[in-house]
Design a protein around this motif. Structure first.
Motif, PDB file in Angstrom:
ATOM      1  N   ASN A   1      10.288  -5.778   1.591  1.00 28.22           N
ATOM      2  CA  ASN A   1       9.464  -5.032   2.514  1.00 28.22           C
ATOM      3  C   ASN A   1      10.592  -3.849   2.919  1.00 28.22           C
ATOM      4  O   ASN A   1      10.140  -2.644   3.280  1.00 28.22           O
ATOM      5  N   MET A   2      11.836  -3.887   2.293  1.00 28.31           N
ATOM      6  CA  MET A   2      12.751  -2.654   2.401  1.00 28.31           C
ATOM      7  C   MET A   2      12.737  -1.934   1.330  1.00 28.31           C
ATOM      8  O   MET A   2      12.691  -0.793   1.001  1.00 28.31           O
ATOM      9  N   GLY A   3      12.529  -2.454  -0.088  1.00 27.53           N
ATOM     10  CA  GLY A   3      12.599  -1.993  -1.308  1.00 27.53           C
ATOM     11  C   GLY A   3      11.350  -1.166  -1.666  1.00 27.53           C
ATOM     12  O   GLY A   3      11.330  -0.128  -2.158  1.00 27.53           O
ATOM     13  N   ILE A   4      10.159  -1.793  -1.469  1.00 30.03           N
ATOM     14  CA  ILE A   4       8.910  -1.336  -1.732  1.00 30.03           C
ATOM     15  C   ILE A   4       8.720   0.043  -1.314  1.00 30.03           C
ATOM     16  O   ILE A   4       8.489   1.087  -1.986  1.00 30.03           O
ATOM     17  N   PRO A   5       8.758   0.429   0.098  1.00 32.72           N
ATOM     18  CA  PRO A   5       8.620   1.555   0.406  1.00 32.72           C
ATOM     19  C   PRO A   5       9.811   2.660   0.052  1.00 32.72           C
ATOM     20  O   PRO A   5       9.401   3.980  -0.233  1.00 32.72           O
ATOM     21  N   PHE A   6      10.962   2.244  -0.188  1.00 31.13           N
ATOM     22  CA  PHE A   6      11.937   2.959  -0.635  1.00 31.13           C
ATOM     23  C   PHE A   6      11.628   3.544  -2.021  1.00 31.13           C
ATOM     24  O   PHE A   6      11.585   4.738  -2.416  1.00 31.13           O
ATOM     25  N   LEU A   7      11.128   2.600  -2.809  1.00 25.80           N
ATOM     26  CA  LEU A   7      10.740   3.030  -4.262  1.00 25.80           C
ATOM     27  C   LEU A   7       9.551   3.793  -4.338  1.00 25.80           C
ATOM     28  O   LEU A   7       9.465   4.723  -5.073  1.00 25.80           O
ATOM     29  N   ALA A   8       8.546   3.598  -3.450  1.00 26.80           N
ATOM     30  CA  ALA A   8       7.307   4.401  -3.331  1.00 26.80           C
ATOM     31  C   ALA A   8       7.825   5.857  -2.936  1.00 26.80           C
ATOM     32  O   ALA A   8       6.945   6.809  -3.151  1.00 26.80           O
ATOM     33  N   ARG A   9       8.835   6.066  -2.160  1.00 24.66           N
ATOM     34  CA  ARG A   9       9.365   7.367  -1.705  1.00 24.66           C
ATOM     35  C   ARG A   9      10.049   8.056  -2.961  1.00 24.66           C
ATOM     36  O   ARG A   9       9.981   9.287  -3.250  1.00 24.66           O
TER      37      ARG A   9
ATOM     38  N   GLN B   1     -10.082   8.688  -5.148  1.00 23.76           N
ATOM     39  CA  GLN B   1      -9.451  10.021  -4.617  1.00 23.76           C
ATOM     40  C   GLN B   1      -7.916   9.915  -4.335  1.00 23.76           C
ATOM     41  O   GLN B   1      -7.358  10.976  -4.567  1.00 23.76           O
ATOM     42  N   GLN B   2      -7.206   8.727  -3.907  1.00 21.50           N
ATOM     43  CA  GLN B   2      -5.938   8.538  -3.661  1.00 21.50           C
ATOM     44  C   GLN B   2      -5.126   8.677  -5.101  1.00 21.50           C
ATOM     45  O   GLN B   2      -3.778   8.536  -4.838  1.00 21.50           O
ATOM     46  N   ALA B   3      -5.921   8.420  -6.211  1.00 19.76           N
ATOM     47  CA  ALA B   3      -4.807   8.105  -7.330  1.00 19.76           C
ATOM     48  C   ALA B   3      -3.876   9.095  -7.547  1.00 19.76           C
ATOM     49  O   ALA B   3      -2.954   8.843  -8.201  1.00 19.76           O
ATOM     50  N   THR B   4      -3.930  10.368  -7.071  1.00 22.62           N
ATOM     51  CA  THR B   4      -3.022  11.512  -7.321  1.00 22.62           C
ATOM     52  C   THR B   4      -1.710  11.194  -6.686  1.00 22.62           C
ATOM     53  O   THR B   4      -0.565  11.764  -6.973  1.00 22.62           O
ATOM     54  N   ASN B   5      -1.897  10.187  -5.602  1.00 20.18           N
ATOM     55  CA  ASN B   5      -0.803   9.982  -4.638  1.00 20.18           C
ATOM     56  C   ASN B   5      -0.112   8.537  -5.122  1.00 20.18           C
ATOM     57  O   ASN B   5       0.858   8.145  -4.428  1.00 20.18           O
ATOM     58  N   TRP B   6      -0.711   7.841  -5.972  1.00 18.33           N
ATOM     59  CA  TRP B   6       0.022   6.656  -6.550  1.00 18.33           C
ATOM     60  C   TRP B   6       1.538   6.875  -6.800  1.00 18.33           C
ATOM     61  O   TRP B   6       1.583   7.765  -8.004  1.00 18.33           O
TER      62      TRP B   6
ATOM     63  N   ARG C   1       2.521   9.314 -10.264  1.00 20.24           N
ATOM     64  CA  ARG C   1       3.260  10.705  -9.992  1.00 20.24           C
ATOM     65  C   ARG C   1       4.918  10.399 -10.765  1.00 20.24           C
ATOM     66  O   ARG C   1       5.386  11.157 -11.068  1.00 20.24           O
ATOM     67  N   GLY C   2       5.317   9.012 -10.654  1.00 17.75           N
ATOM     68  CA  GLY C   2       6.558   8.922 -11.206  1.00 17.75           C
ATOM     69  C   GLY C   2       6.727   9.082 -12.760  1.00 17.75           C
ATOM     70  O   GLY C   2       7.722   9.511 -13.137  1.00 17.75           O
ATOM     71  N   ILE C   3       5.723   8.944 -13.593  1.00 18.70           N
ATOM     72  CA  ILE C   3       5.598   9.299 -14.962  1.00 18.70           C
ATOM     73  C   ILE C   3       4.735  10.330 -15.040  1.00 18.70           C
ATOM     74  O   ILE C   3       4.592  10.565 -16.449  1.00 18.70           O
ATOM     75  N   ASP C   4       4.449  11.052 -14.019  1.00 16.79           N
ATOM     76  CA  ASP C   4       3.498  12.386 -14.430  1.00 16.79           C
ATOM     77  C   ASP C   4       2.376  12.213 -15.425  1.00 16.79           C
ATOM     78  O   ASP C   4       2.040  13.139 -15.993  1.00 16.79           O
ATOM     79  N   LEU C   5       1.729  11.133 -15.026  1.00 18.34           N
ATOM     80  CA  LEU C   5       0.516  10.734 -16.095  1.00 18.34           C
ATOM     81  C   LEU C   5      -0.499  11.731 -15.835  1.00 18.34           C
ATOM     82  O   LEU C   5      -1.121  12.075 -16.695  1.00 18.34           O
ATOM     83  N   LEU C   6      -0.692  12.301 -14.588  1.00 17.78           N
ATOM     84  CA  LEU C   6      -1.925  13.198 -14.329  1.00 17.78           C
ATOM     85  C   LEU C   6      -1.613  14.520 -14.633  1.00 17.78           C
ATOM     86  O   LEU C   6      -2.565  15.313 -14.690  1.00 17.78           O
ATOM     87  N   GLN C   7      -0.380  14.883 -14.958  1.00 21.85           N
ATOM     88  CA  GLN C   7       0.048  16.172 -15.212  1.00 21.85           C
ATOM     89  C   GLN C   7       0.078  16.455 -16.655  1.00 21.85           C
ATOM     90  O   GLN C   7       0.465  17.295 -17.114  1.00 21.85           O
ATOM     91  N   ARG C   8      -0.078  15.369 -17.575  1.00 25.36           N
ATOM     92  CA  ARG C   8       0.188  15.501 -19.062  1.00 25.36           C
ATOM     93  C   ARG C   8      -1.116  15.864 -19.645  1.00 25.36           C
ATOM     94  O   ARG C   8      -2.062  15.525 -19.371  1.00 25.36           O
TER      95      ARG C   8
ATOM     96  N   SER D   1       0.744  -1.142   0.224  1.00 24.34           N
ATOM     97  CA  SER D   1       0.068   0.044  -0.044  1.00 24.34           C
ATOM     98  C   SER D   1       0.889   1.265  -0.010  1.00 24.34           C
ATOM     99  O   SER D   1       0.357   2.105  -0.370  1.00 24.34           O
ATOM    100  N   ALA D   2       2.104   1.230   0.343  1.00 25.95           N
ATOM    101  CA  ALA D   2       2.950   2.378   0.435  1.00 25.95           C
ATOM    102  C   ALA D   2       2.922   2.943  -0.946  1.00 25.95           C
ATOM    103  O   ALA D   2       3.063   4.038  -1.117  1.00 25.95           O
ATOM    104  N   HIS D   3       2.714   2.211  -2.248  1.00 29.82           N
ATOM    105  CA  HIS D   3       2.621   2.700  -3.485  1.00 29.82           C
ATOM    106  C   HIS D   3       1.401   3.506  -4.060  1.00 29.82           C
ATOM    107  O   HIS D   3       1.368   4.014  -4.937  1.00 29.82           O
ATOM    108  N   PHE D   4       0.461   3.311  -2.867  1.00 32.43           N
ATOM    109  CA  PHE D   4      -0.898   3.686  -3.058  1.00 32.43           C
ATOM    110  C   PHE D   4      -1.175   4.872  -2.141  1.00 32.43           C
ATOM    111  O   PHE D   4      -2.616   5.160  -2.192  1.00 32.43           O
ATOM    112  N   GLY D   5      -0.494   5.566  -1.575  1.00 28.35           N
ATOM    113  CA  GLY D   5      -0.891   6.327  -0.548  1.00 28.35           C
ATOM    114  C   GLY D   5       0.343   7.336  -0.102  1.00 28.35           C
ATOM    115  O   GLY D   5       0.967   7.930  -1.044  1.00 28.35           O
TER     116      GLY D   5
END
Length: 506
Positions: free
Chosen positions: A290-298, A490-495, A499-506, A246-250
């Motif tokens: 467990n270590m890598g997913i939160p780091f990538l989400a950050r 509602q939380q899609a803007t935080n996925w 955000r990594g590919i700026d999909l919602l800003q294009r 869920s770190a990738h989705f919030g």
């Protein structure tokens, strides 16, 4: 003399009748092999037939499932029936859950969660039983829809039936709210897990996270204040996995399970060096994830300016997690040469999946601090990762449509969204398309849609013609599907990957 064929008389299936009379009719028919039925007078509230015979009337179902001969074949009583009134529709959905959903959910790795914990609890607890029926109905509907998230649609009969089953589960849980039964907490957590998965099948991510957080709060409270209550470890691990994902989705961090495993490197290396079973490999890769997913989400949502401001700290953690993955690979090669050939076919598949998870994380970690085009020098690594995923998909003869474990989607997303060679990206997208399914929170259709939108945007920026990348109708359908999914969340803007590919800003 001509013999005339006797035609069996079929009566129209009643959509009404109270649950008790319908259940009694089914019992009579099963026991006598006849077509006798208990007639329900359908009186409002409580039927007179139940009242006059002294039975408890369980009320009326608002929705019935359509009669389907194929689905009804699943209702043969191979397991003991629950000790409460059930209807044909409920038994049918529970059979689908037991025969189709559970094998897929536990397909990649052996776990007592489904066959032991959830199956047993749903046989003895009405709340868990109705929650399982909800999941079975929605899974059957999603299977028929190629796992496209549709949102809650009351025009779909299985969605209406699932809602009613959810209501019955809530009612049973509410009646036991003040219970001192020590097993009640486990029942609530099982129901929360089934609710989470049902909402994911609908694409209602916000609701799924609400149920997940409810279960995690109960888990935290149990661990802190009710230590005498024992929760099954496989159930706890399922919530841990979903919390990490869920770190990738919030907000970019898990709700409960925050791991600082990097500081205990000696213990981790000892775990790697003693890998002798599939369980050992699974435990090792889980620790890495467990270590890598939160780091990538950050990292993925950060801009180039933000990465520059924190580069020292980010680079240090990136290298630490990469180093542990490299160490795992070193010990994994030993395990592979010594143990792999002794494993069963299923366990070999599990080991293959775990290896892909580590390889996908390595490539993600290598590129997570790069903002802009990925260097062409990394293209061979993307090709290797894609080939490994394609080989695994080819080996899977019976591909589950819903599993809680990561399988091929995260790694294929890395290739489909980042590889400098667009032809390799298209191959990754095609590999995802041939296997529509969900892995925890990640839906392959969502990933395909995002990868296509990302590629089209990059091509437009490079001045390439704005034409369809795949079949135009399919591409339009996927684009509409992605838009509706993100619009309802509602939380899609935080996925992080959006955000990594700026999909919602294009």
């Amino acid at each position: 003399m001509l013999r005339t064929k006797r035609r069996r008389k079929y009566s129209k299936r009643s959509l009404k009748g109270c649950r008790t009379c319908r259940a009694t009719s089914n019992v009579v028919a099963d026991e006598t092999r006849s077509s006798r039925h208990v007639k329900c007078d359908e009186s409002p509230g409580v039927c007179n037939n139940c009242k006059s015979s002294g039975r408890k009337c369980d009320g009326y179902d608002l929705h019935r499932l359509p009669l389907e001969k194929r689905a009804l074949s699943l209702t043969q009583p191979t397991y003991p029936q629950p000790g409460w009134v059930t209807t044909t529709d409920e038994r049918r959905c529970f059979s689908y859950f037991r025969e189709c959903s559970m094998p897929g959910l536990g397909a990649l790795f052996n776990s007592s969660l489904w066959q032991k914990i959830i199956l047993q609890i749903s046989h003895v607890d009405p709340a868990a039983y109705h929650a399982a029926n909800m999941l079975g109905a929605l899974h059957e509907d999603s299977d028929a829809n190629k796992m496209r998230l549709s949102g809650e649609d009351f025009q779909r009969v299985r969605h209406r039936f699932a809602l009613e089953q959810a209501s019955r589960a809530y009612t049973h849980l509410s009646h036991r709210q003040a219970s001192n039964d020590p097993q009640f907490r486990e029942v609530i957590m099982v129901c929360c897990l089934l609710f989470v998965m049902s909402e994911l099948l609908l694409g209602r991510y916000d609701n799924a996270f609400q149920h997940l957080h409810s279960g995690l709060r109960i888990l935290k409270e149990t661990q802190e204040y009710h230590r005498a209550i024992s929760l099954d470890d496989s159930l706890v691990r399922a919530f841990e996995r979903l919390d990490i994902e869920s770190a990738h989705f919030g907000p970019g961090v898990p709700f409960l399970f925050a791991h600082a495993g990097i500081d205990n490197k000696l213990h981790i290396l000892d775990l790697f060096s003693n890998m002798q079973t599939v369980t050992d490999v699974h435990r090792s890769v889980t620790l890495l994830l467990n270590m890598g997913i939160p780091f990538l989400a950050r990292c993925w949502p950060l801009s180039a300016v933000e990465i520059a401001a924190e580069y020292g700290d980010l680079f240090q953690k990136q290298q630490q997690i990469l180093s542990l993955n490299y160490e795992f690979q070193r010990y994994f090669r030993i395990f592979y040469s010594v143990v792999y050939h002794t494993l069963s076919g299923r366990d070999q598949l599990g080991v293959d999946v775990l290896q892909l998870q580590s390889l996908g994380q390595i490539l993600s970690l290598k590129t997570c601090l790069i903002k802009g085009p990925v260097p062409n020098s990394l293209t061979p690594e993307y090709i290797t990762l894609l080939s490994a995923h394609q080989a695994l998909v080819a080996k899977l003869s019976d591909r589950p449509t819903f599993t809680l474990d990561y399988g091929v989607v995260p790694g294929l997303w890395v290739v489909a969204s980042q590889c400098p060679d667009y032809s390799i990206r298209l191959q990754a997208i095609h590999t995802l398309q041939i296997w529509p399914h969900c892995e925890g929170f990640v839906n392959s259709n969502v990933v395909v849609s995002m990868a296509l939108e990302n590629m089209k945007t990059e091509l437009r920026i490079r001045g390439q013609p704005d034409s369809s990348i795949i079949d135009a109708d399919t591409e339009e359908e996927l684009s509409r599907f992605l838009f509706n999914t993100l619009k309802s969340t509602q939380q899609a803007t935080n996925w992080s990957f959006i955000r990594g590919i700026d999909l919602l800003q294009r």
